[in-house]
Design an enzyme around this catalytic site. Structure first.
Site, PDB file in Angstrom:
ATOM      1  CG  HIS A 156      -1.990  -1.081   1.147  1.00 29.57           C
ATOM      2  ND1 HIS A 156      -3.166  -0.966   0.453  1.00 29.57           N
ATOM      3  CD2 HIS A 156      -2.006  -2.328   1.686  1.00 29.57           C
ATOM      4  CE1 HIS A 156      -3.875  -2.084   0.568  1.00 29.57           C
ATOM      5  NE2 HIS A 156      -3.181  -2.932   1.311  1.00 29.57           N
ATOM      6  CG  ASN A 179      -8.073  -4.331   0.857  1.00 25.78           C
ATOM      7  OD1 ASN A 179      -7.287  -3.390   0.878  1.00 25.78           O
ATOM      8  ND2 ASN A 179      -7.713  -5.553   1.162  1.00 25.78           N
ATOM      9  CE1 TYR A 209      -2.085  -4.644   8.084  1.00 24.09           C
ATOM     10  CE2 TYR A 209      -2.690  -2.419   7.467  1.00 24.09           C
ATOM     11  CZ  TYR A 209      -2.573  -3.759   7.159  1.00 24.09           C
ATOM     12  OH  TYR A 209      -2.940  -4.203   5.918  1.00 24.09           O
TER      13      TYR A 209
END
Ligand code: NDP
Length: 507
Positions: free
Chosen positions: A55, A127, A337
């Site tokens: 990303h 997403n 993350y």
């Protein structure tokens, strides 16, 4: 007092000449005492932070989430109560391309949301597709390697992608979406967003419901063909960024309808599929869409680097009334993350203005790189303490998640069969038909039905484009890999396998 118009060093020392370096004569050499020059060069060397591993190429904007319907029966989350309006940040992205990649490539799009709620930040890091390629995070790093460049050639590698997918039948559903019309959205405004994982909602009575989050574009779904995207990329590599920025500047604010699907604990126990499997959707007919509100984007960031490159989203950020589920992929992302941001931005990344919650963050985390606030904590720098520092509040406890009898193991969903990966390297695995015979009849796991449901939803013209998109992507991939993948497509629907095979021959 220095005028606000006077250029200074980072320490605030006025600069008398910003054109010429300090030298021992008109022809040089330079002097080490030219601190202005040294500072300028040193800053240039440090203007980039580590690129996101995935990303990397993104666009973002601020907006507001307005709750128009009452879902208080399912959640006590303040941000989801009727009439509530909450400021938010959205970052859209492609997955595989680097920070300079073209926007209009065929790829999944990230749809990451940060809601600055009064009970802390809620991040929904989804997403533009409701499912994913793998259901177990153990496979995620390998999957991403196949999307990135070959270590020797430094080229993107279709053989790696199809080799991996052909060993991974759970990827069929997402592969079918990726190569369908929706695989190249016309703009970021013309695609849906999905929370993708199953999360939970908890109401005032402490009852937990499983939930899927959906953001349906009110601009309508619009997509591009391979040919249209190639043409666009030829003259505009930043088509998504340009479109989003210009739409917001011209006050054409993009909007999405926010909806949820709900599953009770009882329903989850008897669902014919694993509701926590990220490769599966919850059929709309069985779990109808419930309207919740509207998401609108209405403000561009002032500084792309500060507000979008430094934006850090993590599914670990949840608020009271919204929580996690047993989805293995979600649990891995809860770790991964936040960890990526500590590496990319630094220990105190949540203190950067774009990431900082609008309500106070009261932790006992202390020093480390970039600790730039002045916490007024006095003697309360550990917990428990006798000096009035922040304390836990049991009123925020979640209801326990009934897990029944637990046996720890490394589970593959269907233990009655060997996974095709276990046999890789074995020449016999050119054709996977036999392996899946056992699997489908066992009925325990099914990687084919939902991909088939999607395939059969498509009109004839859409199917033709799917076949052609896949065949184009498989160009040059070794025949054994193509055959293995064709046998998977045939499992989904014989017409799917035949269609791709015919398109490959046309190629
Ligand atoms: P439904 O007929 O009730 O759902 C059809 C849904 O499919 C639509 O609402 C739309 O989702 C989505 N869809 C239509 N065309 C495409 C496409 N080319 N690519 C991706 N999604 C598309 O049937 P089911 O609920 O049983 O779902 C059938 C299949 O639809 C699934 O296997 C899945 O692949 C796909 N789908 C289902 C979603 C769900 O939440 N049930 C969500 C997205 C896709 P949307 O309204 O979100 O645009």
């Amino acid at each position: 007092m220095i005028s606000p118009k006077t250029l200074t060093t980072t320490a605030g020392n006025p600069i008398a000449n910003n054109q010429d370096s300090l030298t021992a004569g008109p022809r040089g050499p330079l002097l080490l005492a030219d601190y202005q020059l040294l500072e300028k060069l040193a800053h240039q060397n440090r203007e980039r932070i580590p690129e996101r591993t995935v990303h990397a190429k993104g666009s973002g904007a601020y907006g507001v989430l307005s709750i128009t319907h009452d879902i208080s029966a399912y959640t006590k989350a303040d941000v989801l109560q009727p009439g509530k309006k909450t400021e938010c940040l959205v970052r859209f992205s492609t997955v595989a391309g680097e920070a300079g990649a073209a926007d209009a490539e065929r790829d999944v799009r990230g749809f990451a949301l940060k809601f600055y709620t009064e009970e802390g930040n809620w991040d929904l890091v989804g997403n533009n597709t409701p499912v994913f390629f793998v259901r177990d995070p153990y496979k995620f790093p390998d999957f991403i390697h196949t999307q990135k460049r070959h270590p020797k050639t430094h080229l993107r590698n279709a053989t790696a992608m199809w080799d991996f997918w052909s060993f991974m039948p759970e990827s069929l559903h997402q592969v079918t979406i990726l190569f369908s019309d929706r695989g190249i959205p016309l703009t970021l405004r013309h695609m849906n967003g999905y929370g993708s994982h199953t999360y939970s909602l908890i109401n005032k009575e402490g009852v937990r419901f499983w939930v899927k989050f959906h953001f349906k574009t009110l601009q309508g779904i619009k997509c591009m063909t391979n040919e249209e995207s190639s043409e666009l990329i030829g003259h505009d590599r930043e088509s998504n960024q340009r479109d989003l920025f210009n739409a917001i500047e011209s006050k054409d604010f993009p909007r999405w309808k926010f909806q949820i699907q709900i599953m009770t604990q009882e329903q989850s126990a008897s669902a014919p599929f694993n509701p926590f499997d990220l490769t599966k959707v919850w059929p709309h007919g069985d779990y109808p869409m419930i309207d919740v509100g509207i998401l609108e984007l209405h403000r561009n960031p002032e500084n792309y680097f500060a507000e979008i490159e430094q934006a850090a989203f993590s599914p670990s950020n949840v608020v009271p009334g919204i929580s996690f589920s047993p989805d293995k992929m979600l649990q891995a992302r809860i770790f991964s993350y936040a960890d990526a941001h500590r590496h990319r931005l630094g220990t105190h990344y949540e203190m950067l203005p774009v990431n900082r919650p609008k309500c106070p963050a009261q932790t006992y985390h202390r020093d480390g790189a970039m600790r730039f606030d002045e916490p007024k904590i006095g003697d309360a720098y550990y917990e428990p303490n006798s000096f009035g520092g922040p304390r836990e509040d049991p009123t925020y406890s979640e209801p326990p998640e009934p897990l029944g009898e637990v046996t720890v193991d490394r589970y593959h969903e269907d233990r009655s069969m060997s996974h095709p990966c276990c046999a890789y390297g074995n020449e016999a695995i050119k054709n996977t038909e036999q392996l899946f015979e056992q699997k489908t009849s066992a009925g325990e796991i099914d990687d084919f039905t939902q991909a088939g449901a999607l395939f059969r939803l498509m009109k004839e013209e859409e199917k033709k484009r799917l076949f052609s998109n896949i065949a184009q992507s498989m160009r040059g991939v070794p025949q054994t890999i193509q055959e293995r993948q064709l046998s998977l497509f045939r499992r989904v629907d014989p017409a799917y396998g035949d269609g791709v095979e015919a398109a490959l021959k046309l190629n």
